[in-house]
Design an enzyme around this catalytic site. Structure first.
Site, PDB file in Angstrom:
ATOM      1  N   TYR A   1      58.722 -47.120 -35.330  1.00 53.07           N
ATOM      2  CA  TYR A   1      59.041 -46.259 -36.471  1.00 53.07           C
ATOM      3  C   TYR A   1      57.768 -45.683 -37.106  1.00 53.07           C
ATOM      4  CZ  TYR A   1      63.443 -49.008 -36.470  1.00 53.07           C
ATOM      5  OH  TYR A   1      64.610 -49.653 -36.138  1.00 53.07           O
TER       6      TYR A   1
ATOM      7  N   HIS B   1      63.331 -54.985 -29.187  1.00 49.78           N
ATOM      8  CA  HIS B   1      64.098 -53.825 -29.676  1.00 49.78           C
ATOM      9  C   HIS B   1      65.194 -53.418 -28.683  1.00 49.78           C
ATOM     10  CE1 HIS B   1      63.220 -50.142 -32.462  1.00 49.78           C
ATOM     11  NE2 HIS B   1      64.505 -50.342 -32.352  1.00 49.78           N
TER      12      HIS B   1
ATOM     13  N   SER C   1      72.311 -49.528 -39.178  1.00 51.75           N
ATOM     14  CA  SER C   1      73.091 -48.326 -39.552  1.00 51.75           C
ATOM     15  C   SER C   1      74.433 -48.715 -40.164  1.00 51.75           C
ATOM     16  CB  SER C   1      73.296 -47.407 -38.331  1.00 51.75           C
ATOM     17  OG  SER C   1      72.062 -47.011 -37.781  1.00 51.75           O
ATOM     18  N   PRO C   2      74.428 -49.625 -41.165  1.00 52.21           N
ATOM     19  CA  PRO C   2      75.694 -50.129 -41.718  1.00 52.21           C
ATOM     20  C   PRO C   2      76.477 -49.074 -42.489  1.00 52.21           C
ATOM     21  CG  PRO C   2      73.850 -50.881 -43.054  1.00 52.21           C
ATOM     22  CD  PRO C   2      73.253 -50.210 -41.848  1.00 52.21           C
ATOM     23  N   LEU C   3      75.803 -47.967 -42.842  1.00 49.03           N
ATOM     24  CA  LEU C   3      76.490 -46.884 -43.552  1.00 49.03           C
ATOM     25  C   LEU C   3      76.744 -45.708 -42.613  1.00 49.03           C
ATOM     26  CD1 LEU C   3      74.416 -47.096 -46.872  1.00 49.03           C
ATOM     27  CD2 LEU C   3      76.776 -47.872 -46.515  1.00 49.03           C
ATOM     28  N   GLY C   4      76.781 -45.988 -41.322  1.00 52.56           N
ATOM     29  CA  GLY C   4      77.026 -44.904 -40.361  1.00 52.56           C
ATOM     30  C   GLY C   4      75.990 -43.802 -40.492  1.00 52.56           C
ATOM     31  N   ARG C   5      74.727 -44.208 -40.614  1.00 53.18           N
ATOM     32  CA  ARG C   5      73.594 -43.277 -40.770  1.00 53.18           C
ATOM     33  C   ARG C   5      73.840 -42.327 -41.953  1.00 53.18           C
ATOM     34  NH1 ARG C   5      70.507 -44.043 -35.850  1.00 53.18           N
ATOM     35  NH2 ARG C   5      71.787 -45.172 -34.382  1.00 53.18           N
ATOM     36  N   GLY C   6      74.527 -42.833 -42.963  1.00 52.34           N
ATOM     37  CA  GLY C   6      74.746 -42.066 -44.191  1.00 52.34           C
ATOM     38  C   GLY C   6      76.136 -41.454 -44.276  1.00 52.34           C
TER      39      GLY C   6
HETATM   40  N1  LIG Z   1      67.612 -52.050 -33.967  1.00 50.75           N
HETATM   41  C1  LIG Z   1      67.831 -50.774 -33.793  1.00 50.75           C
HETATM   42  O1  LIG Z   1      67.882 -50.267 -32.673  1.00 50.75           O
HETATM   43  C2  LIG Z   1      68.051 -49.890 -35.004  1.00 50.75           C
HETATM   44  C3  LIG Z   1      68.576 -48.594 -34.864  1.00 50.75           C
HETATM   45  C4  LIG Z   1      68.784 -47.820 -36.017  1.00 50.75           C
HETATM   46  C5  LIG Z   1      68.458 -48.349 -37.275  1.00 50.75           C
HETATM   47  N2  LIG Z   1      67.933 -49.610 -37.362  1.00 50.75           N
HETATM   48  C6  LIG Z   1      67.580 -50.199 -38.678  1.00 50.75           C
HETATM   49  O2  LIG Z   1      68.700 -50.103 -39.558  1.00 50.75           O
HETATM   50  C7  LIG Z   1      68.289 -49.504 -40.785  1.00 50.75           C
HETATM   51  C8  LIG Z   1      69.437 -48.726 -41.421  1.00 50.75           C
HETATM   52  O3  LIG Z   1      70.000 -47.826 -40.502  1.00 50.75           O
HETATM   53  P1  LIG Z   1      70.019 -46.226 -40.697  1.00 50.75           P
HETATM   54  O4  LIG Z   1      68.939 -45.808 -41.632  1.00 50.75           O
HETATM   55  O5  LIG Z   1      70.087 -45.660 -39.329  1.00 50.75           O
HETATM   56  O6  LIG Z   1      71.459 -45.931 -41.309  1.00 50.75           O
HETATM   57  P2  LIG Z   1      72.304 -46.382 -42.600  1.00 50.75           P
HETATM   58  O7  LIG Z   1      71.654 -47.491 -43.308  1.00 50.75           O
HETATM   59  O8  LIG Z   1      73.685 -46.535 -42.118  1.00 50.75           O
HETATM   60  O9  LIG Z   1      72.254 -45.045 -43.466  1.00 50.75           O
HETATM   61  C9  LIG Z   1      71.066 -44.552 -44.002  1.00 50.75           C
HETATM   62  C10 LIG Z   1      71.382 -43.207 -44.656  1.00 50.75           C
HETATM   63  O10 LIG Z   1      72.295 -43.401 -45.713  1.00 50.75           O
HETATM   64  C11 LIG Z   1      71.807 -42.815 -46.914  1.00 50.75           C
HETATM   65  N3  LIG Z   1      72.209 -43.761 -47.993  1.00 50.75           N
HETATM   66  C12 LIG Z   1      71.863 -45.066 -48.133  1.00 50.75           C
HETATM   67  N4  LIG Z   1      72.481 -45.601 -49.201  1.00 50.75           N
HETATM   68  C13 LIG Z   1      73.246 -44.624 -49.745  1.00 50.75           C
HETATM   69  C14 LIG Z   1      74.113 -44.558 -50.849  1.00 50.75           C
HETATM   70  N5  LIG Z   1      74.340 -45.613 -51.620  1.00 50.75           N
HETATM   71  N6  LIG Z   1      74.725 -43.379 -51.109  1.00 50.75           N
HETATM   72  C15 LIG Z   1      74.525 -42.293 -50.343  1.00 50.75           C
HETATM   73  N7  LIG Z   1      73.709 -42.282 -49.260  1.00 50.75           N
HETATM   74  C16 LIG Z   1      73.066 -43.445 -48.980  1.00 50.75           C
HETATM   75  C17 LIG Z   1      70.321 -42.669 -46.738  1.00 50.75           C
HETATM   76  O11 LIG Z   1      69.847 -41.521 -47.374  1.00 50.75           O
HETATM   77  P3  LIG Z   1      68.658 -41.552 -48.480  1.00 50.75           P
HETATM   78  O12 LIG Z   1      67.466 -42.152 -47.826  1.00 50.75           O
HETATM   79  O13 LIG Z   1      68.492 -40.128 -48.842  1.00 50.75           O
HETATM   80  O14 LIG Z   1      69.198 -42.393 -49.595  1.00 50.75           O
HETATM   81  C18 LIG Z   1      70.181 -42.500 -45.221  1.00 50.75           C
HETATM   82  O15 LIG Z   1      70.285 -41.164 -44.860  1.00 50.75           O
HETATM   83  C19 LIG Z   1      67.097 -48.623 -40.370  1.00 50.75           C
HETATM   84  O16 LIG Z   1      66.275 -48.329 -41.470  1.00 50.75           O
HETATM   85  C20 LIG Z   1      66.414 -49.502 -39.350  1.00 50.75           C
HETATM   86  O17 LIG Z   1      65.587 -50.457 -40.001  1.00 50.75           O
HETATM   87  C21 LIG Z   1      67.746 -50.377 -36.256  1.00 50.75           C
END
Ligand SMILES: NC(=O)c1ccc[n+]([C@@H]2O[C@H](COP(=O)([O-])OP(=O)(O)OC[C@H]3O[C@@H](n4cnc5c(N)ncnc54)[C@H](OP(=O)(O)O)[C@@H]3O)[C@@H](O)[C@H]2O)c1
Length: 320
Positions: free
Chosen positions: A51, A121, A200-205
């Site tokens: 990252y 990873h 990605s618990p919020l479905g990437r937002g």
């Molecule tokens: N192991 C793997 O292969 C892998 C792959 C993907 C991700 N990950 C990890 O998982 C973490 C989280 O996943 P992710 O970032 O892909 O997706 P996510 O947590 O499902 O969603 C993140 C998105 O949601 C928005 N968001 C968060 N809280 C919110 C709220 N309360 N209201 C409205 N929007 C909100 C954020 O925007 P803003 O920033 O604008 O708030 C961002 O765009 C990553 O940071 C990473 O550390 C791991």
């Protein structure tokens, strides 16, 4: 005090929600966000050598640098989770020489002398997982890492790895629109006593209801290339989110809080890591710990968002 949860059976305890730092830029605002998360009681920070935007030799490391900088002086309050094994040019790697080089690079980028939770990873198809995990076990003995994790591993790989050295946590996508882990992975982790970290618990937002049309995604946003955000899929997925939003409104919480509360209710060894750049959203997401879901609520969510409802695959080229 924020609720704590145990990951695995080796003694690792973390806040019930962690922070995913993947999308945080290496700037002062992100430093404030990470420090603010710590002030709110978040103790687990999820990064990876991949990252970030800065190259170091042939590896990325910008995000690790940010996390290390933000947590400097407060190292003992934080659980730092990072990952190795995804390369840009050679696919997944997990051979002993690569791991030894990677851990030293991550320690350097983070500016710390041990990593709390070190994940592979992606599993390397060309190195037996036994060899990878036995090298990681050597790192535990050397004191460079404390606990071992795997990301996106199959049930068979998890079993084989766990037979070599206890696996403390598995990190894989899991949310209201990605429920594949419920078939085999979650039952196996429960049986073996391994913790689970939904990424990605919020479905990437998308599941927060903040993205109502394709154009809401910035022009250079990677999600524009993800099938679930495209064309008819977007429209179908939005119908589900609209129902989640109205159920959340009835319960007096936000869609993000409802989705996280549902994940937290799936097991006591589950620690989601929502990502956000904004401190106020970390506070909002932590509010999910106060949302109680009754059996009727869980049944309603099951009705709104049953397994397999999402239109489109999880990422480009994925099977599901
Ligand atoms: N192991 C793997 O292969 C892998 C792959 C993907 C991700 N990950 C990890 O998982 C973490 C989280 O996943 P992710 O970032 O892909 O997706 P996510 O947590 O499902 O969603 C993140 C998105 O949601 C928005 N968001 C968060 N809280 C919110 C709220 N309360 N209201 C409205 N929007 C909100 C954020 O925007 P803003 O920033 O604008 O708030 C961002 O765009 C990553 O940071 C990473 O550390 C791991």
């Amino acid at each position: 005090m924020l609720e704590k949860r145990k990951l695995g059976r080796e003694g690792l305890e973390v806040s019930a929600l962690g922070l995913g730092t993947m999308m945080l830029a290496n700037n002062e605002e992100s430093v404030r966000t990470i420090q603010g998360a710590l002030d709110l009681g978040v103790t687990m920070f999820d990064t990876a050598d991949l990252y970030g935007e800065e190259y170091s030799l042939q590896r990325f490391g910008g995000n690790e640098k940010l996390v290390g900088r933000a947590l400097k002086g407060r190292r003992d309050e934080a659980i730092i989770a990072t990952k190795f094994g995804v390369t840009h040019s050679q696919g997944p790697k997990g051979d002993p020489a690569y791991i030894k080089k990677s851990v030293d690079a991550s320690l350097y980028q983070l500016g710390i002398d041990y990593i709390d939770l070190y994940y592979q990873h992606r599993v390397d198809p060309n190195t037996p997982i036994e060899e990878t995990v036995s090298t990681m076990a050597d790192l535990v003995k050397e004191g460079k890492i404390r606990y071992i994790g795997l990301s996106e591993a199959t049930a068979d790989q998890i079993k084989r790895a766990h037979a070599v050295h206890p696996i403390t946590a598995v990190e894989t996508e899991y949310s209201l629109w990605s429920r594949e882990v419920e078939d085999e992975i979650l039952p196996l982790l429960n049986e073996l006593g391994i913790g689970f970290v939904p990424y990605s618990p919020l479905g990437r937002g998308f599941l927060t209801g903040q993205i109502k049309k394709f154009e809401d995604l910035p022009a250079d946003d990677y999600r524009r290339y993800y099938p679930r955000f495209q064309g008819d899929n977007f429209a179908k997925n939005l119908e589900v989110v609209t129902l989640i939003e109205s159920m959340a409104a009835q319960k007096g919480c936000t869609a993000a809080q409802l989705g996280l509360a549902w994940l937290l209710a799936q097991g006591s060894q589950i620690v989601p890591i929502p990502g956000t750049k904004r401190l106020e959203r970390i506070a909002e997401n932590l509010g999910s710990l106060q949302v109680t879901l009754s059996a009727e609520d869980l049944a309603e969510i099951e009705h709104i968002s049953p397994k397999g409802i999402a239109a489109g695959s999880r990422f480009p080229g994925a099977n599901a």
